[in-house]
Design an enzyme around this catalytic site. Structure first.
Site, PDB file in Angstrom:
ATOM      1  N   ALA A   1     -41.479   9.020  56.922  1.00 27.94           N
ATOM      2  CA  ALA A   1     -40.290   8.226  57.244  1.00 27.94           C
ATOM      3  C   ALA A   1     -39.861   8.398  58.698  1.00 27.94           C
ATOM      4  O   ALA A   1     -38.893   7.777  59.129  1.00 27.94           O
ATOM      5  CB  ALA A   1     -39.142   8.616  56.311  1.00 27.94           C
TER       6      ALA A   1
ATOM      7  N   ASP B   1     -45.118  11.121  52.259  1.00 27.65           N
ATOM      8  CA  ASP B   1     -43.957  10.319  52.647  1.00 27.65           C
ATOM      9  C   ASP B   1     -43.795  10.429  54.165  1.00 27.65           C
ATOM     10  O   ASP B   1     -43.546  11.514  54.686  1.00 27.65           O
ATOM     11  CB  ASP B   1     -42.716  10.879  51.922  1.00 27.65           C
ATOM     12  CG  ASP B   1     -41.453  10.087  52.244  1.00 27.65           C
ATOM     13  OD1 ASP B   1     -41.533   9.132  53.046  1.00 27.65           O
ATOM     14  OD2 ASP B   1     -40.388  10.423  51.690  1.00 27.65           O
TER      15      ASP B   1
ATOM     16  N   LYS C   1     -36.249   4.337  60.462  1.00 24.54           N
ATOM     17  CA  LYS C   1     -35.776   5.202  61.549  1.00 24.54           C
ATOM     18  C   LYS C   1     -36.476   4.892  62.863  1.00 24.54           C
ATOM     19  O   LYS C   1     -35.836   4.782  63.903  1.00 24.54           O
ATOM     20  CB  LYS C   1     -36.006   6.671  61.202  1.00 24.54           C
ATOM     21  CG  LYS C   1     -35.680   7.042  59.764  1.00 24.54           C
ATOM     22  CD  LYS C   1     -34.205   7.226  59.532  1.00 24.54           C
ATOM     23  CE  LYS C   1     -33.860   6.990  58.082  1.00 24.54           C
ATOM     24  NZ  LYS C   1     -33.447   8.096  57.303  1.00 24.54           N
TER      25      LYS C   1
ATOM     26  N   TRP D   1     -35.899  15.710  50.053  1.00 25.07           N
ATOM     27  CA  TRP D   1     -34.882  14.664  50.231  1.00 25.07           C
ATOM     28  C   TRP D   1     -34.308  14.317  48.848  1.00 25.07           C
ATOM     29  O   TRP D   1     -35.073  14.079  47.913  1.00 25.07           O
ATOM     30  CB  TRP D   1     -35.556  13.449  50.856  1.00 25.07           C
ATOM     31  CG  TRP D   1     -34.651  12.286  51.119  1.00 25.07           C
ATOM     32  CD1 TRP D   1     -33.405  12.319  51.668  1.00 25.07           C
ATOM     33  CD2 TRP D   1     -34.943  10.905  50.847  1.00 25.07           C
ATOM     34  NE1 TRP D   1     -32.901  11.046  51.764  1.00 25.07           N
ATOM     35  CE2 TRP D   1     -33.813  10.163  51.273  1.00 25.07           C
ATOM     36  CE3 TRP D   1     -36.035  10.228  50.306  1.00 25.07           C
ATOM     37  CZ2 TRP D   1     -33.758   8.782  51.159  1.00 25.07           C
ATOM     38  CZ3 TRP D   1     -35.986   8.855  50.202  1.00 25.07           C
ATOM     39  CH2 TRP D   1     -34.846   8.137  50.621  1.00 25.07           C
TER      40      TRP D   1
HETATM   41  C1  PLP Z   1     -37.824  11.651  53.615  1.00 21.19           C
HETATM   42  C2  PLP Z   1     -37.464  10.207  53.500  1.00 21.19           C
HETATM   43  N1  PLP Z   1     -38.289   9.377  52.855  1.00 21.19           N
HETATM   44  C3  PLP Z   1     -38.032   8.082  52.729  1.00 21.19           C
HETATM   45  C4  PLP Z   1     -36.878   7.530  53.245  1.00 21.19           C
HETATM   46  C5  PLP Z   1     -36.703   6.064  52.980  1.00 21.19           C
HETATM   47  O1  PLP Z   1     -36.006   5.328  53.835  1.00 21.19           O
HETATM   48  P1  PLP Z   1     -35.783   3.762  53.689  1.00 21.19           P
HETATM   49  O2  PLP Z   1     -35.915   3.368  52.271  1.00 21.19           O
HETATM   50  O3  PLP Z   1     -34.423   3.535  54.224  1.00 21.19           O
HETATM   51  O4  PLP Z   1     -36.853   3.130  54.530  1.00 21.19           O
HETATM   52  C6  PLP Z   1     -35.961   8.357  53.922  1.00 21.19           C
HETATM   53  C7  PLP Z   1     -34.701   7.851  54.452  1.00 21.19           C
HETATM   54  O5  PLP Z   1     -33.762   8.550  54.727  1.00 21.19           O
HETATM   55  C8  PLP Z   1     -36.280   9.730  54.054  1.00 21.19           C
HETATM   56  O6  PLP Z   1     -35.462  10.577  54.700  1.00 21.19           O
END
Ligand code: PLP
Length: 397
Positions: A213, A211, A246, A130
């Site tokens: 998410a 991670d 999400k 990401w």
């Molecule tokens: C792989 C991944 N990690 C972490 C996040 C963190 O999301 P947020 O900070 O919006 O909770 C995202 C959001 O797109 C993601 O795709």
């Protein structure tokens, strides 16, 4: 003071969003942005969230500060969701949790802890990963290096190359792993691959930074946490950055949590005190509203059941779009194999076309995805799948 600052080149995804908004063609398809969409193209507030918000409005008696670690009730509810109720690390009191502003906040907080413990540490991230992982981790002073991950030909994980790379890492290297629904590739580790990876991580004394998410958007709430739970049960130290953006649809409320599994309760207490100090120096304390909503949902039997059902609907829709996209592409592009799309999980896949073809899709067919051909499948609808498959066939012809 600020006169000499150079403007930063705008994020490509923002430019893509603006171009999509400006496109007046009724057939336009947005596969760029990373949020879930329903069949009407909307990112709705979940019913379980609305009901929890109503309860919260009626019952909240104060807006006093919650503290740098966030709400203990939220942290505990998340521990149960992420680890499962009877996880050995929880039973051994080796888990410390910090509510954070989104998964991003949790990633950044974890990165700060790594820097404090091991200045100059290198975080090894999947190639690709990401895009935001890079600024979040390097912003905390960590170095970043890629490890092999996606096998472009099969759309699966290049597991042999990945394990060979892990096998050469020096002890105390940090390895960032996606728990499920890998962003941007959709290629996940199988359960047996997680087990194999565990043995290498243990022997090489690597620190996994996991991670998560998309818990519940791949195979299911329990299934998607398989690797995370395994690693946290079997290893002395693990960091887990979890996002509720999400799976609860709470994107803008900024809800996330960092779980630290440490070797002993005493080590956990010391690290937790460092985490509190880091949080104080960055955001002081996390926002409360979204976290309280999650806490209400997870601790109320009826609301939890409703949320799980809404999450299952999102998951089924994504899985359905994946198989339908494969079916339609097979009929419009019989010369090419797109079956990997159905084997991958979560919202994202690489379509695997060139940048020139991505641009042709955008310019001639109003189908928007990032230049590397990452697409958010949730941006498709039953009614435009055939249009999408024809457009792809035309740019490939
Ligand atoms: C792989 C991944 N990690 C972490 C996040 C963190 O999301 P947020 O900070 O919006 O909770 C995202 C959001 O797109 C993601 O795709």
């Amino acid at each position: 003071m600020f006169e000499n600052l150079e403007p930063v080149v705008a994020d490509a995804i923002l430019g893509l969003m603006a171009a999509f908004r400006a496109d007046a063609d009724a057939r336009k398809v947005d596969l760029g942005v990373g949020v879930y969409r329903d069949d009407r193209g909307e990112t709705p507030v979940l019913d379980a969230v609305r009901r929890a918000e109503e309860l919260l409005l009626r019952s909240q008696t104060t807006k006093a500060y919650v503290g740098p670690a966030g709400s203990p009730g939220f942290n505990q509810a998340m521990e149960q969701l992420v680890f499962g109720a009877s996880h050995p690390a929880l039973a051994a009191k080796r888990v410390r949790s910090m509510q954070a502003p989104g998964g991003c906040g949790a990633l950044r907080l974890g990165a700060e802890l790594i820097r404090l413990a091991a200045p100059g540490a290198v975080v090894h991230v999947s190639n690709p990963t990401w895009v935001n992982h890079v600024p979040l981790l390097s912003g905390a002073g960590l170095k970043i290096q890629p490890y092999p991950y996606l096998d472009v030909a099969s759309g699966a994980v290049q597991f042999e190359a990945m394990t060979a790379a892990f096998g050469k890492l020096p002890p105390r290297s940090v390895v960032l792993l996606h728990a499920s629904c890998h962003n941007p590739t959709g290629a996940d580790l199988s359960q047996s691959q997680w087990r194999e990876l565990l043995a290498i991580v243990r022997t090489r004394e690597l620190l996994p930074f996991i991670d998560m998410a998309y818990q519940g958007l791949g195979e299911g709430v329990e299934e998607d946490a398989f690797g995370l739970r395994l690693f946290c049960a079997q290893l002395p130290e693990v960091l887990c950055a979890v996002s509720c953006s999400k799976n609860f649809g709470l994107y803008r409320e900024r809800v996330g949590v960092l779980h630290l599994v440490s070797a002993s309760p005493a080590a956990g207490n010391a690290a937790a005190s460092q985490l509190v100090r880091s949080a104080r120096s960055m955001w002081s304390m996390p926002p409360d509203h979204g976290g309280s909503v999650v806490q209400i949902i997870l601790t109320d039997q009826a609301l939890r059941a409703q949320w799980l059902e809404e999450l299952a609907q999102m998951r089924r829709r994504i899985q359905g779009l994946r198989s339908e996209a494969v079916r339609q592409l097979a009929s419009t592009c019989p010369q090419r194999d797109f079956t990997f799309i159905a084997r991958q999980r979560g919202m994202f896949s690489y379509l695997g076309i060139t940048t020139a073809q991505v641009r042709a899709l955008r310019e001639h067919h109003h189908v928007y995805m990032t230049d590397d051909s990452r697409m958010n499948l949730a941006g498709l609808r039953r009614e435009n799948l055939a249009y999408f498959a024809q457009a792809v066939a035309q740019v490939l012809a």
